[in-house]
Scaffold this active site. Structure first.
Site, PDB file in Angstrom:
ATOM      1  N   TYR A  96     -45.513  24.691 -30.838  1.00 21.98           N
ATOM      2  CA  TYR A  96     -44.407  24.534 -31.791  1.00 21.98           C
ATOM      3  C   TYR A  96     -43.406  25.674 -31.637  1.00 21.98           C
ATOM      4  O   TYR A  96     -43.731  26.752 -31.148  1.00 21.98           O
ATOM      5  CB  TYR A  96     -44.928  24.493 -33.238  1.00 21.98           C
ATOM      6  N   CYS A  97     -42.168  25.378 -32.050  1.00 27.46           N
ATOM      7  CA  CYS A  97     -41.155  26.421 -32.231  1.00 27.46           C
ATOM      8  C   CYS A  97     -40.739  26.354 -33.691  1.00 27.46           C
ATOM      9  O   CYS A  97     -41.535  25.914 -34.528  1.00 27.46           O
ATOM     10  CB  CYS A  97     -39.979  26.235 -31.269  1.00 27.46           C
ATOM     11  N   PHE A  98     -39.538  26.756 -34.049  1.00 28.74           N
ATOM     12  CA  PHE A  98     -39.205  26.826 -35.474  1.00 28.74           C
ATOM     13  C   PHE A  98     -38.978  25.451 -36.093  1.00 28.74           C
ATOM     14  O   PHE A  98     -39.586  25.107 -37.093  1.00 28.74           O
ATOM     15  CB  PHE A  98     -37.988  27.720 -35.705  1.00 28.74           C
ATOM     16  N   TYR A 125     -42.490  24.568 -36.794  1.00 28.84           N
ATOM     17  CA  TYR A 125     -43.066  25.482 -37.785  1.00 28.84           C
ATOM     18  C   TYR A 125     -42.627  25.107 -39.188  1.00 28.84           C
ATOM     19  O   TYR A 125     -43.428  25.099 -40.130  1.00 28.84           O
ATOM     20  CB  TYR A 125     -42.641  26.919 -37.462  1.00 28.84           C
TER      21      TYR A 125
END
Length: 363
Positions: A96-98, A125
């Site tokens: 995952y990223c943001f 996220y």
């Protein structure tokens, strides 16, 4: 990449302790992440900063182009290898990223080009964090609370570990919940505390428990604090009081504040661990000076210093028991008894460790 490699089943991630690859920059990871997450970045802090400036000044396309220029060649190969090594060790990993946007998508594509498949969070996220916050907010609808109380040193934390449907707030907060509760390892960020608490509650409720047992804590546990809705809900809980003889309470507190604490400082690698421990204890006592009163503060400090000097002289620790007893009787007990008096209508049971365990087994 196909939508089959997108995941939004956050509950299964919690229940299965799914390993996670967090491709955000370290500065983002440090502010808050999830259980079982490892920070294997796509861009470091400086690269992310430069791309962010480019995005504001020249738009998304130019920013992505700069990102590819900054993360290329050997640097790109090294970062891809770290992901592949993690996937080899954790085949069910999710990344995952943001927001589940460009960074996780690019990472996923590079991993695919290297011959691997990996799922990423739908919404990143932010989506998983919102899920956990919602679960925390709504959790009071799904269980009845029981709060385990008792004077300092009564062994509440020890007893709590024997109760399967318990939530150990002090463990989650990495703090002993008192003026002398600081540990050498830092407390989690507030975000991480909330994430970890949500994980624990989700898992406990999934087992079918209708009652959850919490240790009697204030809203704050060191620098962390419970979400308002949960803290207020626990104020309505049935209160079970663990009653322990004073000699056992002295031994328990002595072991925690002196024996184990000094060992912790020695293991912490301090040049003069004993002096460092002493300074922190004196600092903690200065923080309670106003509550304990000037005369008693001088007396308890003198007892402690005498015990410290005796340890320096002979190596013996027993003199600290007088200091512990004075703290319990003159500081902790009056304060706790007053708090319990104001909540006397919540008290449903009092008893020894064995009696409390038997009582709680009924729920």
């Amino acid at each position: 990449m196909s939508d089959m490699y997108l995941c939004s089943d956050f509950k299964s991630i919690v229940l299965n302790n799914t390993p996670l690859i967090d491709v955000r920059a370290p500065v983002e990871f440090e502010k808050g992440a999830f259980n079982n997450a490892t920070n294997l970045l796509l861009m470091n802090d400086e690269e992310r900063h430069l791309v962010g400036i480019h995005y504001k000044e020249k738009g998304n396309t130019k920013a992505i182009k700069l990102g590819h220029e900054l993360v290329s060649g050997t640097k790109k190969e090294t970062r891809i290898k770290s992901w592949l090594d993690f996937i080899d060790a954790n085949p069910n990993a999710i990344l995952y990223c943001f927001r589940g946007g460009q960074r996780s998508k690019i990472s996923q594509e590079w991993i695919y080009e290297a011959g691997y498949n990996i799922t990423r969070f739908k919404g990143g996220y932010k989506a998983f964090r919102n899920y956990l916050l919602t679960q925390l907010e709504e959790s009071p609808k799904h269980f009845n609370p029981i709060v385990l109380g008792g004077r300092t040193g009564s062994g509440k934390t020890i007893l709590l570990k024997k109760i399967e449907n318990s939530i150990d707030l002090e463990c989650l907060a990495n703090h002993r919940g008192s003026s002398f509760g600081r540990k050498l390892t830092p407390q989690p960020s507030q975000i991480n505390f909330e994430n970890n608490l949500a994980y624990d509650i989700i898992k406990k409720l999934d087992t079918g428990f209708k009652y959850l047992v919490f240790e009697d804590e204030g809203k704050n546990i060191g620098s962390t604090y419970m979400p308002k809705s949960l803290a207020n809900y626990l104020l309505t809980a049935a209160l079970v009081i663990l009653e322990t003889p004073i000699n056992e309470r002295i031994d328990t507190t002595f072991n925690e504040y002196v024996t184990e604490a000094q060992k912790m400082y020695k293991d912490g690698g301090f040049i003069d661990a004993l002096a460092e421990w002493r300074d922190d204890i004196l600092s903690a006592m200065s923080r309670i000076k106003r509550r304990i009163g000037g005369e008693r503060y001088i007396h308890v400090t003198t007892i402690f210093e005498n015990a410290y000097n005796e340890q320096i002289r002979s190596g013996a620790l027993d003199a600290y028991k007088e200091w512990v007893e004075y703290l319990l009787v003159e500081y902790y007990d009056p304060m706790y008894d007053y708090q319990i008096l104001n909540r006397s209508e919540n008290v449903k049971f009092r008893g020894s460790s064995e009696e409390v365990l038997a009582y709680l087994a009924l729920f």
